[in-house]
Each structure stands twice: as structure tokens, then as C-alpha cells.
Enzyme design. Structure first.
Site, PDB file in Angstrom:
ATOM      1  N   LYS A 112       0.698  -1.013   0.010  1.00 34.90           N
ATOM      2  CA  LYS A 112       0.025   0.050  -0.031  1.00 34.90           C
ATOM      3  C   LYS A 112       0.898   1.383  -0.006  1.00 34.90           C
ATOM      4  O   LYS A 112       0.535   2.380  -0.631  1.00 34.90           O
ATOM      5  CB  LYS A 112      -0.753  -0.047   1.226  1.00 34.90           C
ATOM      6  CG  LYS A 112      -2.056  -1.218   0.951  1.00 34.90           C
ATOM      7  CD  LYS A 112      -3.030  -0.727   1.936  1.00 34.90           C
ATOM      8  CE  LYS A 112      -4.339  -1.943   1.806  1.00 34.90           C
ATOM      9  NZ  LYS A 112      -4.529  -2.715   3.102  1.00 34.90           N
ATOM     10  N   LYS A 216      -5.233 -11.230  -7.046  1.00 35.62           N
ATOM     11  CA  LYS A 216      -6.658 -11.447  -6.264  1.00 35.62           C
ATOM     12  C   LYS A 216      -7.692 -10.619  -6.614  1.00 35.62           C
ATOM     13  O   LYS A 216      -7.753  -9.262  -7.202  1.00 35.62           O
ATOM     14  CB  LYS A 216      -6.310 -11.479  -5.071  1.00 35.62           C
ATOM     15  CG  LYS A 216      -6.074 -10.173  -4.369  1.00 35.62           C
ATOM     16  CD  LYS A 216      -6.005 -10.012  -3.037  1.00 35.62           C
ATOM     17  CE  LYS A 216      -6.005  -8.625  -2.262  1.00 35.62           C
ATOM     18  NZ  LYS A 216      -6.087  -8.308  -0.956  1.00 35.62           N
ATOM     19  N   LYS A 219     -10.705  -4.267  -4.393  1.00 43.35           N
ATOM     20  CA  LYS A 219     -11.470  -3.327  -4.860  1.00 43.35           C
ATOM     21  C   LYS A 219     -10.485  -2.168  -5.574  1.00 43.35           C
ATOM     22  O   LYS A 219     -10.873  -1.634  -6.610  1.00 43.35           O
ATOM     23  CB  LYS A 219     -12.065  -2.432  -3.541  1.00 43.35           C
ATOM     24  CG  LYS A 219     -13.389  -2.873  -2.985  1.00 43.35           C
ATOM     25  CD  LYS A 219     -13.533  -2.283  -1.617  1.00 43.35           C
ATOM     26  CE  LYS A 219     -14.282  -3.503  -0.791  1.00 43.35           C
ATOM     27  NZ  LYS A 219     -14.203  -3.277   0.762  1.00 43.35           N
TER      28      LYS A 219
END
Ligand code: TYM
Length: 352
Positions: A112, A216, A219
């Protein structure tokens, strides 16, 4: 006494099949046999989605999705993370025992942080570290993201949970939770926190793939099928899923994009259907159009009834408020008891 199960999902948008098969469907199956708590992680959502305009709606949405998927507020405690302020206090206390280094080495943090700073995929750990602590950049990675695993550990430990049903991507966070629990117990010479484990009904942790042929479902990857998708949207997404050009000769192993579709089929279709398409790939007779039609059909059988219930429940503000209030009360009571123990153990007691 029943074992305690706890899990949560971040309030960052609608729930997708990854959330459903990795987590939510397990919550529903566990609620009878365990002392169950399921929550909506709105504080964790702030680490990446600090948007006050959408946060509130997302929390309500996810609560409706929990209920629509079959979590029963009479059998399980459903609550909102920020309704339990004890969590925030324990998060502060627990951070005193957590190393900056171990947090920086967490895969989800590196991932992230890299995205937030716009660093290339193949950057080394050293490059990322330099970008994070460097002073040249006007971009920053917030400290909440770094301490995400502490907050998650506290969610779990404050309820003294034994089982935490989560998808594969969360296993490292659970490993850290166990480490923090052990560390706290041994530092203070107590046996306060149990070491929680993932729970998968005997199977491996699930990783639901996306429709774009790689990685995967997530969102931020933009490759999701949502529980709330209507029939037309869902069919369109599945029909557009990435495949390959077809097997070139018999007996080849599945290519990644086709394996992804088979994985989705394994979660949604009957075993003989999955076997049929595996065989068809192996003997080169596979027709991806048919396979996708079948897959869409089988996904819809699961999602459409949930979608209908979501649409109903979402508008029932009074019911949602009642569930949230009831859950907050129960979750707080338990959390406050653990926090009082921790304060005592750590010496944060009043001298007057
Ligand atoms: P979040 O919102 O990112 O994910 C919620 C749950 O969905 C699972 N999941 C998947 N499982 C399989 N395949 C996928 N493609 C996929 N995408 C998402 C995640 O593994 C997770 O179980 N950090 C947690 C939220 C949290 C939490 C907690 C969980 C905060 N505190 C305490 C358990 C206990 C998370 O990742 O949320």
C-alpha cells in the site's frame, strides 16, 4: 464455554466475491457454534479511504450486506469498530510493544505504501524505505497505515478471540497478532491474550482471483464482482473475463487466467461441472463462452438472493440502527473488561 470468533471487513465500499468467500460466508457458517462477533472496520478504512462523505454510507451498507448474507443479530454480535472506543485506547497501549521495523516489513504495508507513493512494482525494500523516510518527497505514507496491524491485533485481542475467519491475504496480520499476544503475555508474565488462528472449515485459506487474469479480486484492482451487482452487470463482467487463446495441445496445465475461472467455479459450481471444464481444457474441446455462461449462472444463484435482501435491508434505517446499538453495547462491555485488565497489568492505575 464456546470459543470466541471475531472478524471484520473494512468500510471501503460494497462487498465482492473475495470478501464473501474469504470471510463473510464463513461468518455465517460459524455463528451457531461459536460466541461470534463481526464488525465493520471504519477506523481501518481511514488508512486508505479518508473520505467523510462516503464512510458513513459504507458502514451502513456493509451492515446491510452482513445481514443480507445471513448473519443473525440474535445469534452473533454485529458492531461498528468506532462504536467501541476501548479499541482505540488499547491500540495506543499496544503500540508501546510493537516495533516500527516489524510493521514496515509487513507485505500489505509495503504494497500500500508503494501505491500511495507511486513507486514501481519491482522497487526493493531499501528503495521503499528511502522513499518513506526521505525528506524530498511531498508525498507521505500515514502512520495509521503503518500501525494497521496493531489496530487489527487489538480488534482481535480485546475480545479475546480464538478464531478469526479471514482470507489468505490477512494471514500475515494474524501471525503478527499472535506475536503481539505472546509478547504482551510474556513481558508482563500473564496469560491474558489467547493466540488466535485463522479458520477455514478444514480447508486452506481462500484467495479469490479477479476477472482480469492476474492476482486476487480486490476493490483497488477494479476486477470485482460485487454482491450487489445486478444480473446484467454480473453477466457482462463474467463474459468479459480474461482467458487465453485456447489450449494448443492436449494435456497442458491450465494457464493462469483459465485457472482463475476454474477457481471461481470451484467456489460456486457443482464438482462435476468443474471437472467437465477441466477435462475439456485437457482435451482441447473447451469453449470459453459456454464456460463463462455457466459460471455467471452459478454465481448468480448465490448472489441474486443476497442482492434482493440487501436492497430491502438497506432502506430499513430503524432496523440497522437497532442492530448497531445492540452490537455496540455487547462489544463494548467485553472490550471494557479486557481494557481494565490491561490497564491494571501495565500500571495505568489511579494513585488517588
Ligand atoms: P478487508 O476489507 O480488506 O477484507 C475483508 C475480508 O475479505 C477477505 N478478502 C479476500 N479473501 C479471499 N480472496 C480475496 N480476493 C479477498 N479479498 C478480500 C480478507 O482476507 C478479509 O478476511 N484487515 C481486515 C479487516 C480487519 C479485521 C480485523 C479482520 C480489521 N480488523 C480483525 C479480522 C479481525 C481486512 O483485510 O479487511
Amino acid at each position: 464455554m464456546k470459543e470466541v470468533v471475531l472478524s471484520g471487513i473494512r468500510a471501503t465500499g460494497n462487498l465482492h466475491l473475495g470478501n464473501y468467500f474469504g470471510a463473510l460466508s464463513k461468518f455465517v457458517r460459524m455463528q451457531d457454534d461459536y460466541d461470534s462477533l463481526f464488525f465493520i472496520a471504519d477506523l481501518h478504512a481511514l488508512t486508505t479511504h479518508p473520505d467523510p462523505k462516503t464512510l458513513h454510507g459504507n458502514v451502513k451498507n456493509i451492515m446491510a450486506e452482513y445481514l443480507a448474507a445471513g448473519i443473525d443479530p440474535e445469534r452473533a454480535t454485529i458492531f461498528v469498530q468506532s462504536d467501541v472506543p476501548e479499541v482505540s485506547e488499547l491500540y495506543l497501549l499496544m503500540n508501546m510493544h510493537v516495533g516500527i521495523g516489524e510493521l514496515m516489513r509487513t507485505a500489505s504495508f509495503k504494497d500500500k505504501a508503494r501505491k500511495q507513493l507511486g513507486i514501481r512494482n519491482d522497487a526493493t525494500e531499501g528503495d521503499i524505505e528511502q522513499e518513506i523516510i526521505g525528506t524530498n518527497s511531498n508525498k507521505r505514507v500515514n502512520a495509521g497505515l503503518l500501525t494497521y496491524p496493531t489496530l487489527m491485533a487489538v480488534d482481535i485481542l480485546i475480545q479475546k478471540a480464538n478464531k478469526v475467519p479471514v482470507g489468505k491475504d490477512q494471514e500475515q496480520h494474524l501471525e503478527l497478532t499472535r506475536r503481539f499476544a505472546r509478547r504482551f503475555n510474556s513481558f508482563y508474565g500473564v496469560e491474558l491474550f489467547p493466540e488466535p488462528e485463522n479458520f477455514n472449515f478444514g480447508d486452506h485459506a481462500v484467495k479469490v482471483p479477479g476477472l482480469d487474469g492476474s492476482g486476487k479480486m480486490g476493490k483497488s484492482e477494479g476486477n470485482c464482482i460485487y454482491l450487489i451487482d445486478d444480473e446484467k452487470t454480473l453477466r457482462k463482467k463474467v463474459m468479459r473475463a480474461v482467458t487465453d487463446e485456447g489450449p494448443k495441445e492436449p494435456g497442458l496445465p491450465l494457464s493462469q487466467p483459465v485457472e482463475n475461472l476454474i477457481t471461481l467455479m470451484e467456489l460456486t459450481s457443482a464438482p462435476e461441472v468443474v471437472q467437465h471444464y477441466r477435462d475439456a481444457y485437457a482435451d482441447c474441446s473447451i469453449r470459453y463462452g459456454d464456460m463463462k455462461k455457466q459460471l455467471a449462472e452459478d454465481i448468480l444463484k448465490i448472489t441474486l438472493p443476497i442482492r434482493e435482501r440487501i436492497l430491502d435491508i438497506r432502506n430499513d434505517d430503524e432496523y440497522l440502527a437497532r442492530v448497531a446499538r445492540m452490537g455496540a453495547e455487547k462489544a463494548r462491555e467485553r472490550a471494557a473488561a479486557t481494557l481494565a485488565q490491561v490497564r491494571e497489568i501495565m500500571g495505568i492505575t489511579k494513585f488517588y
